[in-house]
Design a protein around this motif. Structure first.
Motif, short mmCIF file in Angstrom:
data_model
loop_
_atom_site.label_atom_id
_atom_site.label_comp_id
_atom_site.label_asym_id
_atom_site.label_seq_id
_atom_site.Cartn_x
_atom_site.Cartn_y
_atom_site.Cartn_z
N PRO A 7 -4.75 -7.17 -8.97
CA PRO A 7 -5.14 -6.56 -7.70
C PRO A 7 -6.18 -5.46 -7.92
O PRO A 7 -6.14 -4.75 -8.92
N MET A 8 -7.10 -5.35 -6.96
CA MET A 8 -8.12 -4.31 -7.03
C MET A 8 -7.57 -3.01 -6.49
O MET A 8 -6.77 -2.98 -5.56
N THR A 9 -8.02 -1.92 -7.08
CA THR A 9 -7.68 -0.56 -6.68
C THR A 9 -8.95 0.27 -6.76
O THR A 9 -9.99 -0.22 -7.25
N ARG A 10 -8.88 1.51 -6.35
CA ARG A 10 -10.03 2.40 -6.53
C ARG A 10 -10.41 2.47 -7.99
O ARG A 10 -11.59 2.42 -8.35
N GLU A 11 -9.40 2.57 -8.87
CA GLU A 11 -9.67 2.67 -10.31
C GLU A 11 -10.35 1.41 -10.85
O GLU A 11 -11.28 1.51 -11.65
N SER A 12 -9.90 0.25 -10.41
CA SER A 12 -10.54 -0.98 -10.91
C SER A 12 -11.95 -1.12 -10.36
O SER A 12 -12.85 -1.59 -11.05
N SER A 48 -12.23 4.49 9.27
CA SER A 48 -12.11 5.79 9.94
C SER A 48 -12.76 6.93 9.16
O SER A 48 -12.95 8.02 9.71
N LEU A 49 -13.12 6.71 7.90
CA LEU A 49 -13.81 7.74 7.13
C LEU A 49 -15.22 7.87 7.69
O LEU A 49 -16.07 6.98 7.49
N ALA A 50 -15.46 8.95 8.42
CA ALA A 50 -16.67 9.08 9.23
C ALA A 50 -17.97 9.04 8.44
O ALA A 50 -18.97 8.49 8.91
N GLU A 51 -17.98 9.61 7.22
CA GLU A 51 -19.24 9.66 6.46
C GLU A 51 -19.66 8.29 5.95
O GLU A 51 -20.82 8.03 5.70
N GLY A 52 -18.69 7.39 5.78
CA GLY A 52 -18.99 6.05 5.30
C GLY A 52 -17.76 5.40 4.72
O GLY A 52 -16.68 6.03 4.67
N HIS A 53 -17.88 4.18 4.28
CA HIS A 53 -16.76 3.44 3.72
C HIS A 53 -17.23 2.26 2.89
O HIS A 53 -18.36 1.79 3.04
N VAL A 54 -16.36 1.82 2.00
CA VAL A 54 -16.65 0.66 1.15
C VAL A 54 -16.52 -0.60 1.99
O VAL A 54 -15.57 -0.76 2.76
N ASP A 89 -8.23 -2.35 2.84
CA ASP A 89 -7.92 -3.29 1.75
C ASP A 89 -8.81 -2.99 0.54
O ASP A 89 -10.02 -3.20 0.60
N PRO A 90 -8.25 -2.54 -0.59
CA PRO A 90 -9.07 -2.27 -1.77
C PRO A 90 -9.51 -3.53 -2.51
O PRO A 90 -10.36 -3.46 -3.39
#
Length: 187
Positions: A7-12, A48-54, A89-90
């Protein structure tokens, strides 16, 4: 190493970005900015992260690898790859594959590995009550393994299978031209 079961995570994602940066050192500034954003924002996958998102996208090629399926994006009025919001979803590869199915109806697409094909950071203009913000887009190369018949979704004006060599006739977007160059260099 490709492993579709991890599974993908921020770390991966950060490890994938580091490998991408080693492969494409000329994109080091973008990799650094992207990695910093992911590192600094635990909620980087949330719209919802106003500055941007992945976000996750797919460079969808036909079974011959000679054509790419592009969407004439309704909101942006440009020819682009398919993709969209992670909505928390990461697993950005899963996001990209889901977006292909939602935007084109293609159900038989297979990733050509789990490594990042391309990245891009682009400003999305303000629309309605939504302020302008950045998309930190991770793109994967995928191949259509089934019928080339597609369905145009409400998110698009049109879709089209375009010869890779003809991509510059449809768009002048540097990120699109870069993906076309990368694809040609790999094949």
């Amino acid at each position: 190493m490709d492993n579709f079961d991890i599974p993908m995570t921020r770390e991966s994602i950060l490890r994938m970005l580091a490998r991408y940066g080693e492969t494409y050192p000329e994109e080091s500034a973008t990799v650094e900015r992207f990695s910093q954003f992911v590192s600094d924002n635990e909620d980087c996958f949330q719209r919802s992260l106003a500055e941007g998102h992945v976000t996750g996208s797919a460079w969808v090629v036909d079974a011959t690898g000679q054509k790419v399926l592009l969407t004439h994006h309704r909101k942006l009025n440009r020819w682009l790859q398919m993709g969209g919001h992670a909505d928390g979803d990461p697993d950005i590869l899963a996001v990209a594959l889901r977006e292909v199915e939602e935007e084109s109806g293609l159900e038989e697409v297979a990733p050509l590995g789990t490594e990042i094909f391309d990245i891009d950071i682009h400003l999305i203009p303000a629309r309605g009550s939504e302020p302008d913000h950045y998309h930190y887009d991770i793109r994967f190369a995928v191949m259509n393994m089934g019928s080339e018949d597609y369905t145009v979704s409400e998110e698009s004006h049109d879709l089209s299978w375009i010869a890779i060599s003809e991509v510059p006739e449809f768009t002048k977007e540097e990120s699109m031209l870069r993906m076309a160059r990368k694809w040609v260099a790999q094949t």
